[in-house]
Structures are given as C-alpha cells and as structure tokens.
Motif scaffolding. Sequence first.
Motif, PDB file in Angstrom:
ATOM      1  N   LEU A  55       3.506 -56.356  14.695  1.00 25.08           N
ATOM      2  CA  LEU A  55       1.978 -56.865  14.458  1.00 25.08           C
ATOM      3  C   LEU A  55       1.543 -56.872  15.863  1.00 25.08           C
ATOM      4  O   LEU A  55       0.337 -56.448  16.095  1.00 25.08           O
ATOM      5  CB  LEU A  55       1.970 -58.013  13.470  1.00 25.08           C
ATOM      6  CG  LEU A  55       2.250 -57.769  12.105  1.00 25.08           C
ATOM      7  CD1 LEU A  55       2.463 -59.258  11.340  1.00 25.08           C
ATOM      8  CD2 LEU A  55       1.388 -56.960  11.669  1.00 25.08           C
ATOM      9  N   ARG A  56       2.205 -57.814  16.792  1.00 23.61           N
ATOM     10  CA  ARG A  56       1.642 -58.102  18.101  1.00 23.61           C
ATOM     11  C   ARG A  56       1.245 -56.477  18.790  1.00 23.61           C
ATOM     12  O   ARG A  56       0.126 -56.601  19.496  1.00 23.61           O
ATOM     13  CB  ARG A  56       2.498 -58.738  19.000  1.00 23.61           C
ATOM     14  CG  ARG A  56       2.028 -59.270  20.316  1.00 23.61           C
ATOM     15  CD  ARG A  56       2.765 -60.191  20.939  1.00 23.61           C
ATOM     16  NE  ARG A  56       4.258 -59.432  20.569  1.00 23.61           N
ATOM     17  CZ  ARG A  56       5.388 -59.253  21.345  1.00 23.61           C
ATOM     18  NH1 ARG A  56       5.507 -59.526  22.278  1.00 23.61           N
ATOM     19  NH2 ARG A  56       6.364 -58.400  21.176  1.00 23.61           N
ATOM     20  N   ARG A  57       2.066 -55.604  18.619  1.00 23.33           N
ATOM     21  CA  ARG A  57       1.956 -54.342  19.251  1.00 23.33           C
ATOM     22  C   ARG A  57       1.018 -53.411  18.517  1.00 23.33           C
ATOM     23  O   ARG A  57       0.478 -52.486  19.239  1.00 23.33           O
ATOM     24  CB  ARG A  57       3.235 -53.645  19.767  1.00 23.33           C
ATOM     25  CG  ARG A  57       4.141 -54.290  20.731  1.00 23.33           C
ATOM     26  CD  ARG A  57       5.477 -53.731  20.920  1.00 23.33           C
ATOM     27  NE  ARG A  57       6.325 -54.472  21.793  1.00 23.33           N
ATOM     28  CZ  ARG A  57       7.496 -54.154  22.299  1.00 23.33           C
ATOM     29  NH1 ARG A  57       7.830 -52.972  22.091  1.00 23.33           N
ATOM     30  NH2 ARG A  57       7.930 -54.762  23.283  1.00 23.33           N
ATOM     31  N   TYR A  91      -3.813 -49.661  16.304  1.00 19.43           N
ATOM     32  CA  TYR A  91      -4.373 -49.293  14.735  1.00 19.43           C
ATOM     33  C   TYR A  91      -5.734 -49.417  15.072  1.00 19.43           C
ATOM     34  O   TYR A  91      -6.725 -48.345  14.637  1.00 19.43           O
ATOM     35  CB  TYR A  91      -3.719 -50.106  13.848  1.00 19.43           C
ATOM     36  CG  TYR A  91      -2.461 -49.531  13.192  1.00 19.43           C
ATOM     37  CD1 TYR A  91      -2.321 -48.375  13.017  1.00 19.43           C
ATOM     38  CD2 TYR A  91      -1.404 -50.543  13.088  1.00 19.43           C
ATOM     39  CE1 TYR A  91      -1.245 -47.920  12.403  1.00 19.43           C
ATOM     40  CE2 TYR A  91      -0.366 -50.211  12.713  1.00 19.43           C
ATOM     41  CZ  TYR A  91       0.124 -48.774  12.322  1.00 19.43           C
ATOM     42  OH  TYR A  91       1.357 -48.667  11.850  1.00 19.43           O
ATOM     43  N   ALA A  92      -6.431 -50.323  15.912  1.00 17.82           N
ATOM     44  CA  ALA A  92      -7.902 -50.601  15.963  1.00 17.82           C
ATOM     45  C   ALA A  92      -8.423 -49.584  16.885  1.00 17.82           C
ATOM     46  O   ALA A  92      -9.321 -48.954  16.517  1.00 17.82           O
ATOM     47  CB  ALA A  92      -7.999 -51.988  16.477  1.00 17.82           C
ATOM     48  N   VAL A  98       2.138 -44.217  14.682  1.00 16.96           N
ATOM     49  CA  VAL A  98       3.451 -43.606  13.847  1.00 16.96           C
ATOM     50  C   VAL A  98       4.704 -44.188  14.416  1.00 16.96           C
ATOM     51  O   VAL A  98       5.557 -44.552  13.917  1.00 16.96           O
ATOM     52  CB  VAL A  98       3.343 -42.299  13.596  1.00 16.96           C
ATOM     53  CG1 VAL A  98       4.613 -41.836  12.928  1.00 16.96           C
ATOM     54  CG2 VAL A  98       2.140 -41.938  12.446  1.00 16.96           C
ATOM     55  N   GLY A  99       4.680 -43.910  15.741  1.00 12.63           N
ATOM     56  CA  GLY A  99       5.840 -44.129  16.730  1.00 12.63           C
ATOM     57  C   GLY A  99       5.975 -45.786  16.532  1.00 12.63           C
ATOM     58  O   GLY A  99       7.477 -46.121  16.414  1.00 12.63           O
ATOM     59  N   LEU A 100       5.115 -46.518  16.688  1.00 13.71           N
ATOM     60  CA  LEU A 100       5.216 -47.993  16.447  1.00 13.71           C
ATOM     61  C   LEU A 100       5.936 -48.396  15.083  1.00 13.71           C
ATOM     62  O   LEU A 100       6.882 -49.409  14.773  1.00 13.71           O
ATOM     63  CB  LEU A 100       4.157 -48.993  16.856  1.00 13.71           C
ATOM     64  CG  LEU A 100       3.550 -48.867  18.291  1.00 13.71           C
ATOM     65  CD1 LEU A 100       2.092 -49.254  18.338  1.00 13.71           C
ATOM     66  CD2 LEU A 100       4.545 -49.532  19.115  1.00 13.71           C
ATOM     67  N   GLU A 101       5.328 -47.560  14.037  1.00 13.46           N
ATOM     68  CA  GLU A 101       5.861 -48.094  12.749  1.00 13.46           C
ATOM     69  C   GLU A 101       7.316 -47.465  12.690  1.00 13.46           C
ATOM     70  O   GLU A 101       8.037 -48.152  11.814  1.00 13.46           O
ATOM     71  CB  GLU A 101       4.729 -47.078  11.683  1.00 13.46           C
ATOM     72  CG  GLU A 101       5.382 -47.363  10.249  1.00 13.46           C
ATOM     73  CD  GLU A 101       4.230 -46.764   9.458  1.00 13.46           C
ATOM     74  OE1 GLU A 101       4.472 -46.676   8.233  1.00 13.46           O
ATOM     75  OE2 GLU A 101       3.130 -46.557   9.753  1.00 13.46           O
ATOM     76  N   VAL A 102       7.648 -46.294  13.105  1.00 15.89           N
ATOM     77  CA  VAL A 102       9.064 -45.880  13.102  1.00 15.89           C
ATOM     78  C   VAL A 102       9.778 -46.905  13.709  1.00 15.89           C
ATOM     79  O   VAL A 102      11.046 -47.289  13.130  1.00 15.89           O
ATOM     80  CB  VAL A 102       9.121 -44.388  13.706  1.00 15.89           C
ATOM     81  CG1 VAL A 102      10.634 -44.183  14.023  1.00 15.89           C
ATOM     82  CG2 VAL A 102       8.388 -43.540  12.875  1.00 15.89           C
TER      83      VAL A 102
END
Length: 86
Positions: A11-13, A18-19, A70-74
């Motif tokens: 969430l922090r990253r 996303y914004a 997407v990379g952060l989500e992965v």
Amino acid sequence: PVQVVALRNHLRRSTPVYAQARAAVGDRAQHILEAVDAADTIRAMGWEARAAGRVDRAGARAVDLEIRAVGLEVRFWNRVNLAELV
C-alpha cells in the motif's frame, strides 16, 4: 504477520503509482479528445505530427505507469505466497 507486512509495504509503494497511473490515463484521454475535437484545425495548421506526438507521449507514460503498477502487484502476491510457505 508476514501478510500484514506485505500489505503495508504494498500500500505504501503502490498508492502513489496507482494515482499517477490514473492521472496519466486521464491525460492521455484528454490529448486524444483534444486531437479529435480539433482535427480540422490541426490538419489546417499542419500540426498532425505535433498532436500525434502528444498523444503518443501521454500513451507511453500511461503504459509505463500501468506496467509499474502491475509489477508492484506481482511482488505483493509473491510476498503473500511466500508468507504462506513460511
């Protein structure tokens, strides 16, 4: 506990990314709408390449940010899966 750490880190990253991605998609849409709306003027003034370049740059920025998101989500899901392993 590992899932909580992974979620907080994600969430922090991811929130700023996303914004930025949403803003970039909006910027791309704005450039497209402006080019379509002013197509006659753009053609008459010979600004086709200039308008297309703006749309291309805005689109590339939006895609780059979406790929980053997407990379952060992965990475987040990898950490959650690692937590299940531990």
